[in-house]
Scaffold this motif. Structure first.
Motif, short mmCIF file in Angstrom:
data_model
loop_
_atom_site.label_atom_id
_atom_site.label_comp_id
_atom_site.label_asym_id
_atom_site.label_seq_id
_atom_site.Cartn_x
_atom_site.Cartn_y
_atom_site.Cartn_z
N GLN A 1 4.52 8.82 12.58
CA GLN A 1 5.83 9.26 12.08
C GLN A 1 6.85 8.13 12.13
N ARG B 1 8.72 7.21 8.83
CA ARG B 1 10.18 7.24 8.77
C ARG B 1 10.74 5.91 8.27
N PRO C 1 21.40 11.29 9.79
CA PRO C 1 21.99 12.32 10.65
C PRO C 1 21.36 12.31 12.04
N ALA C 2 22.19 12.52 13.05
CA ALA C 2 21.68 12.59 14.42
C ALA C 2 21.38 14.03 14.81
N PRO D 1 20.25 18.15 13.08
CA PRO D 1 19.90 18.93 11.89
C PRO D 1 21.03 19.84 11.40
N GLY E 1 15.40 22.82 10.34
CA GLY E 1 15.68 21.58 11.03
C GLY E 1 15.04 21.38 12.39
N GLY F 1 7.11 17.51 14.80
CA GLY F 1 7.51 16.19 15.25
C GLY F 1 6.65 15.67 16.40
N ASP G 1 14.09 19.25 20.09
CA ASP G 1 15.47 18.98 20.49
C ASP G 1 16.01 20.18 21.28
N HIS H 1 19.07 21.81 19.87
CA HIS H 1 18.88 22.61 18.66
C HIS H 1 18.22 23.95 18.98
N ARG I 1 20.85 26.18 20.14
CA ARG I 1 21.65 26.72 19.02
C ARG I 1 20.91 27.87 18.33
N HIS J 1 12.70 12.16 13.71
CA HIS J 1 11.95 11.22 14.53
C HIS J 1 12.92 10.25 15.17
N SER K 1 15.46 10.72 17.00
CA SER K 1 16.83 11.21 16.85
C SER K 1 17.41 11.11 15.45
#
Lengths: 250, 284
Positions: free
Chosen positions: A4, A8, A78-79, A81, B69, B74, B79, B82, B85, B107, B109
């Motif tokens: 990944q 990325r 973005p840090a 989602p 998201g 991953g 996270d 997240h 949330r 990936h 962050s």
């Protein structure tokens, strides 16, 4: 590098080779199929910036904006989602981009776009009733501390920020004249509004936001601009439901 | 013999992916839409219109929360912020269903805002299963996991997507979200038979079906390359594949996704009506 990590890096940098081990499903290498993901990522992040910074986009034009967005999203993906937060560092990025240095007002325009978006998603809060404010005796007013609505955002600028915003969103609005303008974003219902602050209003609001007393805030306003009109500021705050709490000294 | 009742709480009726521009129309005339799906990440602000609309709609319709998201595939850990949330959202909203994707998007962050592909190996299976376990433990509920649309495959894959998803459901107890358009897109792109994919899919685990529109492109060799764009009406071969799926699975909640170039409400409602007709054909 892990799979990944490689994936990325290649996604965000079109100059990099397509990672090894990716196939087209017909026995060949993936080739330009990888570009679908590259394109999806770039388009999705660019669109998020386009909808998040509509005034910057209008000023730069769609093509130039996409160019700047492309640089930004590769340097600052973005840090989180939660995409409604994306672009928090975009104003600073614009300020640090030499090709945009001739547009000195642009970072503040981006700050205002961001402030409007933050206000849209900010917590709800009930404004205090006008009677509550009216009931405070005049002698006590100086010592009160005001709680401001969570949606409020103050954007101070040495550019005609309010006029620039208006010129780009309101047909027939006058051309911005050179002067400094502080803007307060309010949210009377669900729709954020950019309000032009009267001279000295920015300093007074900054003081209120720091938790200082009304008296100290009004002094800060007057210190910044002798023409500061406290009544005009308080009318604006009351009208847009910006005051959600009042703490008297007693 | 398949269990013909859907395992999750959504009704076996058409639903639509909710767009704010349809708010008034949906409330005025929802027919034939029986439920709504919300992208979780759009409702993670502190307040304002999005949450007010969601609260109001949730009083009128069963709601599905669909995460885009979490990056369940991953390589890194999920996270925790997240997850918290998502727990908060599901905690106050009490959605009828929670679903996410068999994909990765974060990936190191960096969130890439796309659903990126995974090799189907034992190592991937173990990792994704751990993540699904964690999500289900944190949320305190069964989740659904959606099959991706693929534009390429991995040389290192050792099992088919259907075997991977079946094993995942067995290991974690999660349900599955079957995106029939994704099946058609992936099968076309990778030279597979979409009907064989459906026939091999663990349909008894399917709590929800997705439909959406795709765009047509071509790869380097000029072969068709379909893009899962969600920007147009559902294609006819995908409707045909839905009929075949429902004939095997029985009625399921069927969602129409239309996320870009979003049309006026009557156009989306007509797509939902087409799904309603498909569901009627398999009603007992």
């Amino acid at each position: 590098m892990t799979g990944q990590e490689t994936f990325r890096a290649a996604l965000l940098d079109p100059a990099q080779a397509v990672p090894d081990g990716l196939l087209d499903g017909h026995g060949g290498p993936a080739g330009r199929r990888f570009a679908v993901y590259r394109n999806n990522v770039a388009v999705a992040l660019t669109e998020a910036l386009e909808s998040g910074f509509p005034t910057v986009r209008k000023l730069l034009g769609p093509q130039n904006f996409r160019g700047v967005a492309g640089l930004y999203l590769r340097a600052h993906p973005p840090a989180s989602p939660v995409m409604m937060l994306y672009g928090g560092t975009f104003p600073a990025f614009i300020a640090g981009t030499p090709q945009l240095a001739h547009r000195g007002y642009l970072p503040d325009v981006a700050r205002l776009d961001l402030a409007l978006r933050e206000a849209y998603h900010a917590a709800d809060a009930q404004p205090v009733a006008p009677e509550v404010l009216a009931a405070i005796p005049a002698r006590a007013l100086e010592g009160i501390r005001i709680t401001l609505a969570p949606a409020l955002r103050l954007v101070r600028s040495r550019w005609p920020l309010h006029a620039i915003h208006r010129f780009n969103h309101e047909p027939g609005a006058p051309k911005p004249a050179p002067r400094a303008e502080d803007v307060l974003v309010t949210r009377p219902g669900f729709d954020p509004l950019p309000r032009l602050l009267p001279p000295g209003g920015g300093a007074a609001l900054a003081a209120l936001g720091d938790g200082r007393t009304l008296g100290a805030a009004l002094e800060a306003g007057a210190a910044e601009d002798p023409a500061f009109d406290p009544a005009a500021l308080l009318r604006l705050l009351a009208q847009d439901g910006c005051i959600t709490g009042v703490e008297t000294q007693e | 013999m398949l269990d013909r009742t859907p395992p999750e709480g959504l009704p076996a009726r058409p639903g639509v992916g909710y767009k704010a521009r349809h708010y008034t129309s949906i409330l005025a005339d929802p027919a034939p839409v029986g439920w709504l799906e919300m992208h979780a990440e759009n409702y993670m602000g502190d307040g304002g219109r999005p949450l007010a609309q969601l609260r109001h709609l949730a009083e009128r319709f069963p709601v599905s929360v669909h995460g885009v998201g979490l990056s369940i595939g991953g390589e890194g850990r999920l996270d925790p912020e997240h997850l918290a949330r998502l727990k908060h959202l599901c905690g106050w909203l009490h959605p009828a269903s929670f679903s996410e994707h068999l994909a990765w998007s974060t990936h190191d962050s960096a969130f890439l805002n796309d659903l990126l592909p995974l090799p189907y190996t034992q190592a991937t299976l173990a990792r994704v299963a751990d993540h699904v376990d964690e999500v289900q433990a944190v949320l305190g509920r069964r989740m659904l996991l959606e099959n991706p649309s693929s534009y390429l495959s991995f040389a290192e894959s050792t099992m088919s997507e259907t075997d991977f998803l079946r094993a995942l459901a067995q290991r974690t107890g999660c349900g599955l979200l079957l995106d029939v358009n994704n099946v058609f897109v992936s099968a076309t792109n990778l030279g597979l038979d979409p009907r064989a994919y459906i026939a091999d899919f663990p349909l008894e685990q399917v709590g929800e079906i997705h439909l959406g529109g795709h765009d047509e492109d071509a790869d380097d060799a000029g072969r068709p390359l379909l893009i899962d764009s969600h920007g147009r009406a559902v294609a006819d071969p995908v409707w045909a594949l839905l009929d075949e799926t429902l004939a095997l699975s029985g009625p399921r909640p069927v969602l129409i996704e239309w996320d870009t170039d979003v049309p006026d409400w009557p156009v989306l409602a007509a797509e939902a009506a087409r799904a309603a007709a498909a569901l009627e054909r398999v009603a007992a």
